[in-house]
Design a protein around this motif. Sequence first.
Motif, short mmCIF file in Angstrom:
data_model
loop_
_atom_site.label_atom_id
_atom_site.label_comp_id
_atom_site.label_asym_id
_atom_site.label_seq_id
_atom_site.Cartn_x
_atom_site.Cartn_y
_atom_site.Cartn_z
N SER A 47 -19.12 -11.17 -26.32
CA SER A 47 -20.30 -10.74 -25.64
C SER A 47 -20.40 -10.57 -24.28
O SER A 47 -21.42 -9.60 -23.95
CB SER A 47 -21.26 -12.21 -26.27
N GLY A 48 -19.72 -11.32 -23.42
CA GLY A 48 -19.65 -11.07 -22.19
C GLY A 48 -19.26 -9.54 -21.62
O GLY A 48 -19.79 -8.96 -20.87
N MET A 49 -18.26 -9.17 -22.29
CA MET A 49 -17.63 -7.63 -22.18
C MET A 49 -18.63 -6.73 -22.82
O MET A 49 -18.91 -5.72 -22.08
CB MET A 49 -16.37 -7.76 -22.67
N MET A 50 -19.37 -7.00 -23.61
CA MET A 50 -20.13 -5.98 -24.46
C MET A 50 -21.50 -5.85 -23.63
O MET A 50 -21.69 -4.49 -23.11
CB MET A 50 -20.39 -6.46 -25.84
N LYS A 51 -21.99 -6.99 -23.21
CA LYS A 51 -23.24 -7.18 -22.35
C LYS A 51 -22.80 -6.37 -21.01
O LYS A 51 -23.59 -5.68 -20.45
CB LYS A 51 -23.70 -8.36 -22.17
N GLY A 52 -21.64 -6.62 -20.30
CA GLY A 52 -21.33 -6.14 -19.05
C GLY A 52 -21.15 -4.62 -18.83
O GLY A 52 -21.44 -4.14 -17.86
N HIS A 53 -21.01 -3.96 -20.25
CA HIS A 53 -20.72 -2.65 -20.20
C HIS A 53 -21.78 -1.67 -21.04
O HIS A 53 -22.04 -0.67 -21.17
CB HIS A 53 -19.39 -2.23 -21.13
N SER A 54 -22.86 -2.73 -21.37
CA SER A 54 -24.10 -2.11 -22.09
C SER A 54 -24.94 -0.97 -21.20
O SER A 54 -25.58 -0.15 -21.79
CB SER A 54 -24.87 -3.15 -22.73
N THR A 55 -24.78 -1.12 -20.08
CA THR A 55 -25.68 -0.35 -19.08
C THR A 55 -24.85 0.85 -18.84
O THR A 55 -25.57 1.90 -18.38
CB THR A 55 -25.90 -1.04 -17.74
N ALA A 56 -23.32 0.93 -19.15
CA ALA A 56 -22.65 2.17 -18.77
C ALA A 56 -22.37 3.12 -20.21
O ALA A 56 -22.31 4.20 -20.05
CB ALA A 56 -21.42 1.86 -17.95
N ILE A 57 -22.43 2.38 -21.27
CA ILE A 57 -22.23 3.21 -22.77
C ILE A 57 -22.96 2.55 -23.71
O ILE A 57 -23.42 1.24 -23.51
CB ILE A 57 -20.65 2.96 -22.83
N PRO A 58 -23.11 3.42 -24.71
CA PRO A 58 -23.89 2.93 -25.76
C PRO A 58 -23.17 1.39 -26.64
O PRO A 58 -21.85 1.93 -26.88
CB PRO A 58 -24.28 3.99 -26.99
N VAL A 59 -23.94 0.45 -26.74
CA VAL A 59 -23.36 -0.67 -27.37
C VAL A 59 -24.21 -1.20 -28.67
O VAL A 59 -25.10 -1.48 -28.46
CB VAL A 59 -22.90 -1.80 -26.82
N GLU A 60 -23.77 -0.68 -29.82
CA GLU A 60 -24.70 -0.99 -31.10
C GLU A 60 -24.49 -2.34 -31.64
O GLU A 60 -24.97 -2.79 -32.50
CB GLU A 60 -24.20 0.10 -31.91
N TRP A 61 -23.47 -3.18 -31.20
CA TRP A 61 -23.00 -4.18 -31.72
C TRP A 61 -24.37 -5.32 -31.63
O TRP A 61 -24.66 -5.67 -30.30
CB TRP A 61 -21.72 -5.05 -31.21
N ALA A 62 -24.79 -5.89 -32.57
CA ALA A 62 -26.00 -7.06 -32.47
C ALA A 62 -25.02 -8.33 -32.46
O ALA A 62 -23.75 -8.48 -32.44
CB ALA A 62 -26.72 -7.00 -33.51
N GLU A 63 -25.46 -9.65 -32.23
CA GLU A 63 -24.92 -10.80 -32.02
C GLU A 63 -24.17 -10.98 -33.28
O GLU A 63 -23.04 -11.55 -33.29
CB GLU A 63 -26.09 -12.15 -31.81
N SER A 64 -24.86 -10.80 -34.53
CA SER A 64 -23.96 -10.85 -35.52
C SER A 64 -22.68 -10.09 -35.78
O SER A 64 -21.57 -10.63 -36.33
CB SER A 64 -24.92 -10.72 -36.93
N ASP A 65 -22.74 -8.81 -35.20
CA ASP A 65 -21.59 -8.16 -34.97
C ASP A 65 -20.38 -8.78 -33.88
O ASP A 65 -19.09 -8.62 -34.40
CB ASP A 65 -21.94 -6.89 -34.73
N MET A 66 -20.94 -9.24 -32.92
CA MET A 66 -20.25 -9.97 -31.84
C MET A 66 -19.36 -11.06 -32.66
O MET A 66 -18.21 -11.26 -32.17
CB MET A 66 -20.73 -10.15 -30.72
N ARG A 67 -20.15 -11.99 -33.18
CA ARG A 67 -19.60 -13.03 -33.91
C ARG A 67 -18.53 -12.57 -35.03
O ARG A 67 -17.47 -13.24 -35.22
CB ARG A 67 -20.68 -13.76 -34.67
N ALA A 68 -18.81 -11.56 -35.79
CA ALA A 68 -17.67 -10.86 -36.65
C ALA A 68 -16.47 -10.48 -36.03
O ALA A 68 -15.31 -10.81 -36.48
CB ALA A 68 -18.64 -9.85 -37.47
N ALA A 69 -16.83 -9.88 -34.90
CA ALA A 69 -15.66 -9.62 -34.06
C ALA A 69 -14.85 -10.57 -33.56
O ALA A 69 -13.57 -10.49 -33.66
CB ALA A 69 -16.10 -8.79 -32.86
N ALA A 70 -15.46 -11.61 -33.23
CA ALA A 70 -14.81 -12.88 -32.66
C ALA A 70 -14.02 -13.49 -33.78
O ALA A 70 -12.87 -13.99 -33.61
CB ALA A 70 -15.87 -13.80 -32.14
#
Length: 516
Positions: free
Chosen positions: A157-180
């Motif tokens: 979540s930290g890496m996705m949120k850190g890059h969300s302003t530069a690139i499109p990030v479609e992952w919701a929290e549930s997707d990030m938990r699935a990724a984890a």
Amino acid sequence: MPNYLETTEIITRYLKARVPLIVVKSTEPVRVFSILRTISTNIPSLPFFYYSAADGLRELASNQLVLEDQSLAAALDQAKTMFKARRNVNFIFTEIDHLDSDTPTARHFCQMVRIAEEYQGAIILLADKPVWSGLARLGMSVTLDLPTTEEIFELVSGMMKGHSTAIPVEWAESDMRAAAEILTGITEAEVVNVLATMLVKGAIRAEDLAELSRFKDSIFGELTGIERIRLDDNYHVGGLDNLNAWLKKRKALMKTDLSGTRLHPPKGILLCGVPGCGKSLSAKNIAVQWELPLYRLDMGAILGMYVGESEQNLREALETAERMAPCVLWIDEIEKGLATGSGDSSVTKRLIGQFLFWLQESQAKVFIVATANDVSTLPPELLRKGRFDEIFFVDLPTETERTDIIDLCFWKYTNHAIPSHLVAELAEVSEGFAGSDIDAVVHDIGSEMLFNNTTELPPSDYIRSQFRNVVPFSQTNPEELAAIRDWGRHRAVPAGRTIADSPDNNSVFAGRTIVL
């Protein structure tokens, strides 16, 4: 094993107690140094120095070089001098070879630990393999576990949120938990590398979750006894109504985050029955339907020629499966590795005990799909309720289902439908056929069309003759078939419809397999 916070607390207590030797076992030195830097900040009264072959001897907080001579001997001499000059000094040593047995290096460290103890100092050893017991027993040890799912979620979540302003990030929290959950079982550095590789594509899409398993698989590579099975969408298993209904309910447990509950993921199933009726195909179909990677555990490859080798191979394979979780682990013909009988060896008994213990205690999302043709040779303790979640029996297809199988196979291999009266005739002729028998016959018909360079179906008489020429397992081994069915009737759940539900009850269990 303790996680990051627990390890931090344990090492802090050891340091405050002035334990002279602290062995930290981990394959992630960066995470260990992060812990030690946190501790040094929280306890400023304790000075810390660290040594590595690459960096020499440095002060931990400032990273300032202490000695020009970067040899281990010079670092140990400096540590001895500083221990005697002041109290409560702590020295961290990493990348030290020859500490796993009684060597001059290990004995030298034993002497250093005694000096450290005399002057209230401490030596902290970072090790990725066991330390000689003569040295380790002079202090205390702690093993830093791999990042937990929650720790990986925070990282993702930290890496996705850190890059969300530069690139499109479609992952919701549930997707990030699935990724984890998918990335659980690898190191923090590997997690960062995987995520960084995905981020450089310029966008993070919802479908990118499937790519994580492939990255994770590439990290582990090949291991003796376990292999990744490549899957496609062309797996269809029909007729197994009871099995499919049971699996549908368990899918939620495999795909849901259970960390906040007392629920445990399903352990797996044992599929037994007549050869060629879709047991192995079911393992592939489950992985496809659940969108999980499939690994095959080869019991034959597990068996080694040296004492203890088989047990070590099985232990490594099961540990790897846990690190690859969530996944489906397919154990094909499990009786070949765990069969019992009058000639039981001690190796077989140990393998059975080791596998049963893992099956009982593992909390990883590893869903076992074990298949067996000769269940009578399996140990009774493996079949006891609570080992596998359920035992299903797969029988020969009924006439109704053979009709469906014939239709489907002709579409698959010839791209043609055949007249309904011919299908009914072939379904009657194929009494006693397994799904694989029908599949093989129609494949031969399709091959003949290819050899003759035609897209037209052969004459009906040719098709009938091809079916009549097959001698199925039910005819070549009637006694074995009867024994398999007798076992399944009393000790397993029918994988398809029960006899009462079936319009055609010419077999012990109706509602079986359609193979595509």
